[in-house]
Design a protein around this motif. Sequence first.
Motif, PDB file in Angstrom:
ATOM      1  N   ILE A  58      39.622  33.808  32.342  1.00  0.00           N
ATOM      2  CA  ILE A  58      39.343  34.819  33.360  1.00  0.00           C
ATOM      3  C   ILE A  58      39.321  36.208  32.737  1.00  0.00           C
ATOM      4  O   ILE A  58      38.490  37.041  33.067  1.00  0.00           O
ATOM      5  CB  ILE A  58      40.397  34.754  34.489  1.00  0.00           C
ATOM      6  CG1 ILE A  58      40.234  33.444  35.258  1.00  0.00           C
ATOM      7  CG2 ILE A  58      40.298  35.934  35.429  1.00  0.00           C
ATOM      8  CD1 ILE A  58      41.266  33.240  36.344  1.00  0.00           C
ATOM      9  N   SER A  95      40.723  24.278  33.117  1.00  0.00           N
ATOM     10  CA  SER A  95      39.637  25.117  32.629  1.00  0.00           C
ATOM     11  C   SER A  95      39.397  24.779  31.181  1.00  0.00           C
ATOM     12  O   SER A  95      40.031  23.888  30.618  1.00  0.00           O
ATOM     13  CB  SER A  95      40.043  26.586  32.736  1.00  0.00           C
ATOM     14  OG  SER A  95      41.141  26.827  31.890  1.00  0.00           O
ATOM     15  N   GLY A 122      36.735  30.516  40.723  1.00  0.00           N
ATOM     16  CA  GLY A 122      36.289  31.851  40.328  1.00  0.00           C
ATOM     17  C   GLY A 122      37.313  32.919  40.654  1.00  0.00           C
ATOM     18  O   GLY A 122      38.165  32.739  41.536  1.00  0.00           O
ATOM     19  N   GLN A 177      37.197  39.431  43.329  1.00  0.00           N
ATOM     20  CA  GLN A 177      36.640  40.692  42.872  1.00  0.00           C
ATOM     21  C   GLN A 177      36.806  41.760  43.944  1.00  0.00           C
ATOM     22  O   GLN A 177      37.040  41.443  45.111  1.00  0.00           O
ATOM     23  CB  GLN A 177      35.153  40.518  42.531  1.00  0.00           C
ATOM     24  CG  GLN A 177      34.900  39.548  41.384  1.00  0.00           C
ATOM     25  CD  GLN A 177      33.423  39.345  41.117  1.00  0.00           C
ATOM     26  OE1 GLN A 177      32.579  39.609  41.973  1.00  0.00           O
ATOM     27  NE2 GLN A 177      33.088  38.863  39.929  1.00  0.00           N
ATOM     28  N   GLY A 193      33.793  36.008  41.995  1.00  0.00           N
ATOM     29  CA  GLY A 193      33.318  35.422  40.747  1.00  0.00           C
ATOM     30  C   GLY A 193      32.994  33.943  40.880  1.00  0.00           C
ATOM     31  O   GLY A 193      33.607  33.216  41.669  1.00  0.00           O
ATOM     32  N   ARG A 194      32.024  33.506  40.112  1.00  0.00           N
ATOM     33  CA  ARG A 194      31.619  32.101  40.162  1.00  0.00           C
ATOM     34  C   ARG A 194      32.664  31.217  39.504  1.00  0.00           C
ATOM     35  O   ARG A 194      33.270  31.583  38.505  1.00  0.00           O
ATOM     36  CB  ARG A 194      30.271  31.927  39.470  1.00  0.00           C
ATOM     37  CG  ARG A 194      29.105  32.529  40.246  1.00  0.00           C
ATOM     38  CD  ARG A 194      27.795  32.275  39.554  1.00  0.00           C
ATOM     39  NE  ARG A 194      27.748  32.901  38.238  1.00  0.00           N
ATOM     40  CZ  ARG A 194      26.720  32.819  37.410  1.00  0.00           C
ATOM     41  NH1 ARG A 194      25.654  32.109  37.750  1.00  0.00           N
ATOM     42  NH2 ARG A 194      26.743  33.438  36.242  1.00  0.00           N
ATOM     43  N   GLY A 195      32.855  30.024  40.069  1.00  0.00           N
ATOM     44  CA  GLY A 195      33.749  29.053  39.458  1.00  0.00           C
ATOM     45  C   GLY A 195      33.081  28.355  38.295  1.00  0.00           C
ATOM     46  O   GLY A 195      31.872  28.483  38.073  1.00  0.00           O
ATOM     47  N   ARG A 196      33.881  27.617  37.550  1.00  0.00           N
ATOM     48  CA  ARG A 196      33.359  26.869  36.407  1.00  0.00           C
ATOM     49  C   ARG A 196      33.637  25.387  36.592  1.00  0.00           C
ATOM     50  O   ARG A 196      34.634  24.995  37.208  1.00  0.00           O
ATOM     51  CB  ARG A 196      34.002  27.350  35.107  1.00  0.00           C
ATOM     52  CG  ARG A 196      33.774  28.819  34.809  1.00  0.00           C
ATOM     53  CD  ARG A 196      34.328  29.187  33.457  1.00  0.00           C
ATOM     54  NE  ARG A 196      34.256  30.630  33.235  1.00  0.00           N
ATOM     55  CZ  ARG A 196      34.651  31.221  32.125  1.00  0.00           C
ATOM     56  NH1 ARG A 196      35.158  30.514  31.134  1.00  0.00           N
ATOM     57  NH2 ARG A 196      34.553  32.530  31.984  1.00  0.00           N
ATOM     58  N   PRO A 244      34.001  29.338  44.174  1.00  0.00           N
ATOM     59  CA  PRO A 244      33.921  30.768  43.834  1.00  0.00           C
ATOM     60  C   PRO A 244      35.090  31.541  44.426  1.00  0.00           C
ATOM     61  O   PRO A 244      35.723  31.101  45.400  1.00  0.00           O
ATOM     62  CB  PRO A 244      32.598  31.209  44.476  1.00  0.00           C
ATOM     63  CG  PRO A 244      32.376  30.233  45.588  1.00  0.00           C
ATOM     64  CD  PRO A 244      32.945  28.925  45.107  1.00  0.00           C
TER      65      PRO A 244
END
Length: 317
Positions: A42, A125, A139, A142, A193-196, A201
Motif C-alpha cells: 500500500i 497480498s 484497495g 483515499q 484505490g483499486r484492490g489487487r 476497492p
Amino acid sequence: MTSGAHRASRDFYDILGVARDADAAEIQRAYRTLARRYHPDINSDPGAEERFKELSEAYDVLSDPDSRARYDRFGHDFRRVSEEAARRPPPGAGTGGARPRAGAAGFGAGGFEEFDIGDLFGAGSGFFRRYGGAGPLGGADQEAEIEVSLAEAYRGGRRRVSLAGPGGSRDLDVTVPAGVTGGQRLRLAGQGGRGRDGGQPGDLYLVVRLLPSAGFRLDGRDVHTDLRLAPWEGALGAKVPLVLPTGERATVTVPPGTSSGRALRLAGRGLPGGGRGAGGDLFAHARIVVPPRLGPREAELFRELARESSFDPRGRS
C-alpha cells in the motif's frame, strides 16, 4: 549498522506509539493502524517494508504477556536472559508495573484479540505471499476535497465532481446532504484505490471545504449577517426585507429603539441540522446608516429633530 540492529535499538513501545502501561487493546489498535499505513503493498515509500517489519517485531513481543514481562524487565537483552534468571522475581516485586490486562471480553490470552494480520488488508497480498500469506488485497481508502457554497450547504443536492488522479481525471456523482459543515467527510463506497488479486476497492472520502459567502459569517450552524437600517427605521421600528444565503427572502421585525450592534434573531433560519439535531439560527446585526447627502428639506427636518429631541447619545442613560 544492519537493519535488524537498527530495529533492536528502538524501544518497542515507541515504535507502536503507546505508553508503557498501555493495555492489550491499546497496543492492538496502534498496531492495526500503523500496519495498514506502512504495509509495503500500500505504501510505496522505500522504507515502508522495513518500518512494517519493525512494527511486527514490536507487536510480536508486546502482544505476548510473557515476552512483554521479560522485555519490560530486561529491555532488548530479554532474549539472552536465561529461563532461570527470568523466573527470579525482580527487586521490589509486587509493587506494580505495566502489564497487559488479561481476560477482556472477546480477547484471547493476555487480553489480545486473536486475528490474522491479513484481515487488516482484506486478506493477503504480494507481500504476504513473499512472507507466507496469500489471497486478495483490498484497495486503500483515499481522500479528496470538495468545495461547497453556503447556499448548497443549506439546500443540499446532487452534483457532479471531477477528480484528478494518476490514471487521469474521472467524474463522480455526489450527494451533498443539506446541513453539511466544513471538515465533514462524505463517503463514496468503492470509489477509492483499486484492490489487487480480486480484492474489493477502497472507499473515497470527500472532505468538505465551505466557501466564503459574501455578507454572511458562519459560527457552527448559526449564520450572522449585517442588517443596514435608516436612522428612522431604528428609531421607529420597521419590517425590513433580508435576503438569505439561498437567495430566498425573509422579513426581519426591527423593534423601535434599535441601535447599531443589536442582534435580531430569526429562529431556525441558520444552517439546517442535517439529521444530526436541531439547525442553527440566523442573526441579523443592526447597522444604522445615515444618508451620505441630504436635500434641503431633509436637512431641515434633521435640524428640527435636533432642536426638539432631548436624547444625548453620549449620556449615561
